[in-house]
Write a protein that holds these residues in place. Sequence first.
Motif, PDB file in Angstrom:
ATOM      1  N   THR A 241      -0.616 -10.875   3.172  1.00 24.48           N
ATOM      2  CA  THR A 241      -0.831 -10.677   1.876  1.00 24.48           C
ATOM      3  C   THR A 241      -0.599  -9.177   1.355  1.00 24.48           C
ATOM      4  N   ALA A 242      -0.970  -8.524   2.426  1.00 23.33           N
ATOM      5  CA  ALA A 242      -0.567  -6.855   2.159  1.00 23.33           C
ATOM      6  C   ALA A 242       0.715  -6.453   2.055  1.00 23.33           C
ATOM      7  N   LEU A 243       1.717  -6.983   2.763  1.00 29.66           N
ATOM      8  CA  LEU A 243       2.900  -6.854   2.742  1.00 29.66           C
ATOM      9  C   LEU A 243       3.542  -7.250   1.491  1.00 29.66           C
ATOM     10  N   ARG A 244       2.871  -8.330   0.715  1.00 33.18           N
ATOM     11  CA  ARG A 244       3.414  -8.820  -0.643  1.00 33.18           C
ATOM     12  C   ARG A 244       2.977  -8.011  -1.741  1.00 33.18           C
ATOM     13  N   GLU A 245       1.707  -7.582  -1.626  1.00 37.38           N
ATOM     14  CA  GLU A 245       1.108  -6.986  -2.786  1.00 37.38           C
ATOM     15  C   GLU A 245       0.195  -5.870  -2.950  1.00 37.38           C
ATOM     16  N   ALA A 246       0.152  -4.957  -1.839  1.00 30.71           N
ATOM     17  CA  ALA A 246      -0.673  -4.127  -1.699  1.00 30.71           C
ATOM     18  C   ALA A 246      -0.145  -2.711  -2.234  1.00 30.71           C
ATOM     19  N   GLY A 247      -0.019  -2.576  -3.591  1.00 28.81           N
ATOM     20  CA  GLY A 247       0.612  -1.446  -4.168  1.00 28.81           C
ATOM     21  C   GLY A 247       0.482  -0.201  -3.468  1.00 28.81           C
ATOM     22  N   ASP A 248      -0.562  -0.017  -2.941  1.00 26.10           N
ATOM     23  CA  ASP A 248      -0.893   1.364  -2.273  1.00 26.10           C
ATOM     24  C   ASP A 248       0.172   1.665  -1.033  1.00 26.10           C
ATOM     25  N   LEU A 249       0.362   0.376  -0.190  1.00 28.16           N
ATOM     26  CA  LEU A 249       0.960   0.482   0.963  1.00 28.16           C
ATOM     27  C   LEU A 249       2.651   0.303   0.811  1.00 28.16           C
ATOM     28  N   LEU A 250       2.957  -0.430  -0.075  1.00 32.76           N
ATOM     29  CA  LEU A 250       4.291  -0.994  -0.305  1.00 32.76           C
ATOM     30  C   LEU A 250       5.357   0.219  -0.281  1.00 32.76           C
ATOM     31  N   PRO A 251       5.149   1.299  -1.161  1.00 31.37           N
ATOM     32  CA  PRO A 251       5.969   2.326  -1.313  1.00 31.37           C
ATOM     33  C   PRO A 251       6.172   3.018   0.055  1.00 31.37           C
ATOM     34  N   LEU A 252       5.326   3.211   0.820  1.00 31.33           N
ATOM     35  CA  LEU A 252       5.336   3.750   2.180  1.00 31.33           C
ATOM     36  C   LEU A 252       6.014   2.995   3.220  1.00 31.33           C
ATOM     37  N   LEU A 253       5.938   1.408   3.250  1.00 27.85           N
ATOM     38  CA  LEU A 253       6.485   0.514   4.000  1.00 27.85           C
ATOM     39  C   LEU A 253       7.914   0.413   3.559  1.00 27.85           C
TER      40      LEU A 253
END
Length: 319
Positions: A241-253
């Motif tokens: 779920t985090a890989l789909r919608e964690a707005g905090d993490l996605l830019p760094l990923l």
Amino acid sequence: MAVFLNEQDVEQLLTMPLALAAVEAAHRQLSSGHACDVPRQRTRLPQTTLHILQGALPELDAIGYKAYTSNRSGVRFLVHLFEASSGRLRAVIEADRLGMMRTGAASGVATRCLARPDAEVLGMFGAGWQAEGHLEALAAVRALRRVKVHARHAERLAAFCRRMSERLGIDVVPLDSPEAVVRDSDIVSTVTTASTPLFSADWLSPGTHLNAAGSNSLIRRELGEDVLKRCSPIVVDSVETALREAGDLLPLLEKGRLQARSLVELGEVLCGRQPGRSTVEQITLFESQGMAVQDLAVAVRLEALARARGVGIELPYGG
């Protein structure tokens, strides 16, 4: 026959200890391979979006989904709970309060296993409906002495602080300064709809635990890269779920500055498969997106209480 519970029934039955126990059990079952969860799916129209979370807890004979619509007129939530063994409908539950309580409970469970045992000062961003459950959950797992709150609307913030002070018997105070909220806080929580980071990493003290509960889509962001660089471990309710919608993490990923393999699921920490906090100086983070198994675990317990206490009404379908 299936039972229907409205918001008033849920308010009568649901307590934070129940929500905390249900959410923790759901994450343990998921981590042990005894549950399944499907990340949120969305159907979008110009006026309205339909959101669906679905999953199953076979140990509780439960399978089902939460569906909700978001529109300018409001958001409407329903949980549909079925017997996993027979496919029969067990319950339909209005789920605004249920969702608020289980969202708070997820951060409560994470705080219980990641925050320092002596944590007593909470800095919080947000003074809305979701913030109520969040604060209640954290007060249930740590002996909070003082809560500092910052929000955009001064009147709503003041009313929130008065209400929560009276409810919890804790000193809950409104602050104008985001920096003052963060500095010298043992726990910092964000429960907002912000689209840009709320505070600087320079304001964090060693040993702080962070809960980020508002960044559950690409357009939302509460924590900046400077904060994330200081966090270890970064715990999520679900990596998928985090890989789909964690707005905090996605830019760094996307930039390769954070790797998916470095994310740790909450259930893995609860079951002892992954370490949580290992030193008093660590800055730990829980990123919460929300999961169907959390809703279903709470719904199962509400259904049992409702039947035991004669609460709710029987539905003429689904048997």
